[in-house]
Design a protein around this motif. Sequence first.
Motif, mmCIF file in Angstrom:
data_model
loop_
_atom_site.group_PDB
_atom_site.id
_atom_site.type_symbol
_atom_site.label_atom_id
_atom_site.label_comp_id
_atom_site.label_asym_id
_atom_site.label_seq_id
_atom_site.Cartn_x
_atom_site.Cartn_y
_atom_site.Cartn_z
ATOM 1 N N ASP A 133 -10.276 2.945 1.185
ATOM 2 C CA ASP A 133 -9.002 3.492 0.724
ATOM 3 C C ASP A 133 -9.150 4.250 -0.600
ATOM 4 N N LEU A 185 -9.728 -5.773 19.411
ATOM 5 C CA LEU A 185 -11.089 -5.326 19.131
ATOM 6 C C LEU A 185 -12.096 -6.344 19.647
ATOM 7 N N GLN A 204 -4.874 -6.959 10.971
ATOM 8 C CA GLN A 204 -4.208 -8.244 10.739
ATOM 9 C C GLN A 204 -3.360 -8.259 9.474
ATOM 10 N N THR A 205 -3.781 -7.513 8.473
ATOM 11 C CA THR A 205 -3.095 -7.678 7.192
ATOM 12 C C THR A 205 -2.170 -6.520 6.849
ATOM 13 N N GLU A 206 -2.406 -5.313 7.382
ATOM 14 C CA GLU A 206 -1.586 -4.174 6.990
ATOM 15 C C GLU A 206 -0.730 -3.669 8.139
ATOM 16 N N TRP A 265 -7.046 -13.792 9.420
ATOM 17 C CA TRP A 265 -6.688 -13.753 8.014
ATOM 18 C C TRP A 265 -5.469 -14.626 7.765
ATOM 19 N N ASP A 297 -0.913 9.808 7.347
ATOM 20 C CA ASP A 297 -1.663 8.738 6.695
ATOM 21 C C ASP A 297 -2.990 8.532 7.406
ATOM 22 N N PHE A 298 -3.991 8.237 6.646
ATOM 23 C CA PHE A 298 -5.221 7.608 7.145
ATOM 24 C C PHE A 298 -5.824 6.912 5.935
ATOM 25 N N ILE A 299 -6.717 6.000 6.186
ATOM 26 C CA ILE A 299 -7.268 5.255 5.055
ATOM 27 C C ILE A 299 -8.061 6.217 4.166
ATOM 28 N N GLY A 300 -7.662 6.295 2.918
ATOM 29 C CA GLY A 300 -8.348 7.178 1.969
ATOM 30 C C GLY A 300 -7.610 8.472 1.689
ATOM 31 N N GLU A 318 -10.530 -5.260 11.675
ATOM 32 C CA GLU A 318 -9.709 -6.478 11.842
ATOM 33 C C GLU A 318 -8.819 -6.696 10.619
ATOM 34 N N GLU A 319 -9.384 -6.464 9.451
ATOM 35 C CA GLU A 319 -8.617 -6.689 8.224
ATOM 36 C C GLU A 319 -7.365 -5.808 8.221
ATOM 37 N N TRP A 320 -7.541 -4.524 8.546
ATOM 38 C CA TRP A 320 -6.376 -3.632 8.521
ATOM 39 C C TRP A 320 -5.373 -4.000 9.600
ATOM 40 N N ARG A 333 0.830 -1.212 0.000
ATOM 41 C CA ARG A 333 0.000 0.000 0.000
ATOM 42 C C ARG A 333 0.860 1.257 0.000
ATOM 43 N N LEU A 387 -16.398 -3.869 12.057
ATOM 44 C CA LEU A 387 -15.495 -4.711 12.844
ATOM 45 C C LEU A 387 -14.591 -5.534 11.927
ATOM 46 N N ASP A 388 -15.184 -6.120 10.895
ATOM 47 C CA ASP A 388 -14.394 -6.892 9.935
ATOM 48 C C ASP A 388 -13.343 -6.016 9.262
#
Lengths: 120, 1011
Positions: free
Chosen positions: B716, B765, B755-757, A66, B898-901, B751-753, A27, B747-748
Amino acid sequence: MLLISCPHCGPRDEAEFSCGGEAHIARPLAENSITDAQFADYLFYRHNPKGVFLERWRHAAGCRRWFNMVRDTVSHEIIEIYAMGQMPKTKIGKDAYATNWRRASEAEKAAVQTKKKGAK
Amino acid sequence: MGLFRKADPMRSPTSGRVNRSKTVSFTFDGKRYEGFEGDTLASALLANGVHLVGRSFKYHRPRGIMAAGAEEANALVRVGAGAYAEPNLRATQVEIYDGLVAESQNRFPSLKVDVGAVNSLLSRFFPAGFYYKTFMWPASFWMSYEHVIRHAAGLGKVADDPQDPDRYEHTHAHCEVLVAGGGATGLMAAYQAALSGARVILADEQNEFGGWLLGESDVTIDGQDGTAFIADLVSKLEAMDNVTLLPRTSVFGYMDHNFLTLCEKVTDHLPSRPAHLPRQRIWKVRATEVILATGAHERPLVFSGNDLPGVMLSGAARLYANRYGALPGRRVVISTNNDDAYRTALALHKHGIFIRAIADIRPAPKGPLMKQVQEAGIEVLAGHAVTAAAGKLRVGTVEVCPVSEDGAEVTGEARHMDCDLVLMSGGLSPAVHLHSQARGKLKWDDKQLCFSPSSVHEREQSVGAANGVFDLAKGLKEASKVALKAVSRLSLSADEVAQPDVVAPKQSYQPVATWAIANGLPAGQGDKAFVDFQNDVTGSDIKLAVREGYHSVEHVKRYTTTGMATDQGKTSNINALGILANSLQNEIPNVGTTTFRMPYSPTNIGAIAGRDIKGLFDVIRTTRMDSWHKEAGATYEHVGQWMRAWYYPQNGETMEEAVNREVVAARQTAGLLDASTLGKIDIRGKDAAEFLNRIYTNAWSKLPVGRCRYGLMLKDDGMVMDDGVTTRLGENHFHMTTTTGGAAGVLDWLEEWLQTEWPELDVHLTSVTEQWSVATLSGPLAKQILMEAGCTADLSDEAFPFMSMKDAHIAGLPARLFRISFTGELSYEINVPARYGLALWKALMKAGEPHGITPYGTEAMHVLRAEKGFIIVGQETDGTVTPLDLGMDWIVSKKKDDFIGKRALERKSMANSERKQLVGLLTTDPKQVIPEGAHAVLDPHQPMPMAMLGQVTSSYYSPNLKKSIAMALLKNGHALKGTKVYFPMLDGQDPIEAVITDTVFYDPKGERLNG
């Protein structure tokens, strides 16, 4: 219906999982001086191969964790499952990673550089 | 005995496996018949001499019983009465029980006199592709004839009552080896696999295991009758703990990774269905190894009149006579291109049936079976075929002609023979459906003239007839070998079962290629010769399709509809391919096959739905205050799975009156809203503030403990996805609220951000939506009511300012008090542990009663927030709206890295003046409310299509302002403030005129927040 081995819970039906699409998309940040068109590679464009694909999955109706998967989109064979943040270990997975067009995209190059900088 | 003979004129006095001590009475088309326990509807009807059982799909031709199993294409019946009626069941698969009610289908007024049969006379006008061609005609023609055609075509009628009273269930199962098909080879495979200790499931669609061997009178195994061998294997399997036997269970679907679906008919065969049992049960089986022992289907021969009642597959007739003692005729002509029909001839001969002749298309048939037949005195006409069958409602006579070896030419004079049964034997087609569903490949066997499995995709293997191994001894041997191989892949082993000594007639399984048999008349003359009986597709239809340019097998299939009926072409596919290949002057393997789809045989939708119907279809969520709302007569609206109070009508109020009253009360005295459904997420960890910085567009690091902040969440791509107020409960502890509908998704997303980013962030959470009940008290008297309700906190503006949070007790209940406002009034969101919700609500209502407290629902909430210009995500936004479009630039931090988007908002296109922006609207006529979704134009008199500015997102009558208010997303809207726009209406109404304004209609300075 696929049988997916959640790294935390073991083999479960596909119905318990949700697919999060392509894995290993780095990203870029606002500070990366890439053009809007290059940024679009990150934001909009997704690899959609007929064959080996590296993708993200989530055990949505289980542990909610994940993980990554190497899957053949033709045969539905699951070649490898590995943790978030890891790279594939199988040759098939490594090759699919290396040959993805994204590896050459400016968005990815910029994002990876920022990450390295951050790590220091 | 005399009585039985009368009732069952065509029943063999002794033979068969039906239970002669148990007579079963049933009706067919209102007439009462008797059969025996163990009969199918087909065998019982045949035993009563009934052949005519239905009318065909397109031509309404009389049809009879053609086969003896799942492949039946003609004998479709409606079984049961009233709500229990089920159409399109194959009579060959329906077990009879006392009181069974069956009806023929597709006939009017009666089976014997059917006016639709005129279609048959008009058949020149119903050629292949009839529907496609009809659609080419003027639309008006189609419109007027559609109802006639729809009435005439089609199969059975569904139950009169759409509510299926039966219960269906689903169950999951796992096993090492699933065996589909419980004939001799399936039983052998299951037994051999089970000896290894593996968990084995054996499913067979019939009531009794044994398959075709139950109907063979000429086979002995280890010196005993074949049925004794079956009984022995079944009893061995029954005794094994690791074996699950599922009779009456059809394996109908084969999906990825050896996931198979089975349908077990639990009570269909019982006269009364016990309440504790489901009617049918779907098994969802995950098997490590699958063995397919699904057998084979015999093919019909394609000759004129081959669809008449009394024309039947040779193997089926043998099975009816031997297994059920049901004799399908007295005077038989057999037409064949292979040896198997000779076994039928001998079997029927043994039952005392007169075999008029065997017409064998082969010029010089030989072998031991041929000899036996001649010894029995049966006439064999080599190089002959039945070229035409005739009769009114049942076959009465046939023409037998000398023909060329492929049947395509008549080479000599016809002989006419009287008969009441014509048997056809066109060779065997392995039932490769499941193998094909499992993406296994097929190969053309040019000796046996059939497709059989070549390579597999899943961990499956076909055995016996399903694999093209038709010889019983060889099939049994293969079954045990394949089973041993399967268990060895599971690191299990077993001793090989000693191969039984099978004594069966020596026969060849190599038919000659006969795809369409000529009738000696010029092409297109004489009676029809059917390929696909269920869809009324003839050999001529396929030839016509080729002449019209359809050469691909997939196109021919769809154009002619061959193989597309509910039987999925079980008996028709190979004949159709053969005719197609001949017409194209090509070979069958080059023409290719179509793909078999699920289900293998028709499966009840009720069974597939299982228990997921009515109240169990989806979760319904209610709050802890729900009983109060119900008592107060609230009307409800669905918000996701939640049932929320919409408004509370009093004394016969209309919705408008009730909502206006609630909206006014909340601004004049106090209103009370059940806000328990708001999404709530507990966020902890030392990086919690940093996490919020990245998730929200604004800054969170400096938010003091005990203070609240409104946040906007973007995807994003810079588009708004959710909003809500988040409160800092401690240095590393936040309480986030989300929209009601967005709670799970947010919530999902978080969690996605995480766990994955950003796995490096220490953040945890937890969804606490259902842990808290929330009542929102809003209005100028809110503070007073709260204090009178026994609030222990200091509620002064100094001690408890706007956008802060306090722990307190209210009416003795522990509470988290948030001073935040979605109405613009002085407002408290009072959170108590969920179980105190009702107590809190009642306490507040009691304290507020003297002050005129008014409960309000979600509709009033919407009006109140619209008066203040507050957005609702999903109403003012649709996934294409940025904070800048909403005029909320103030919430987007310029300082954060930074922030999402963030990057997406910096795209040049985001500054495009053509983007739609959120504005307010005031109508020129204050009483006129613009419909939500209405489109705005600058000039209502411009020619169509008009240049549209955008659409109304929210629109209400504001009883506080006494005028209509609306919000809209309009192109370049922020720059157009003060401009007049118009909303053209349907039905010739005048366009609604409005002026573009700011979005805050009420109390623009925010003075009412402090009460």
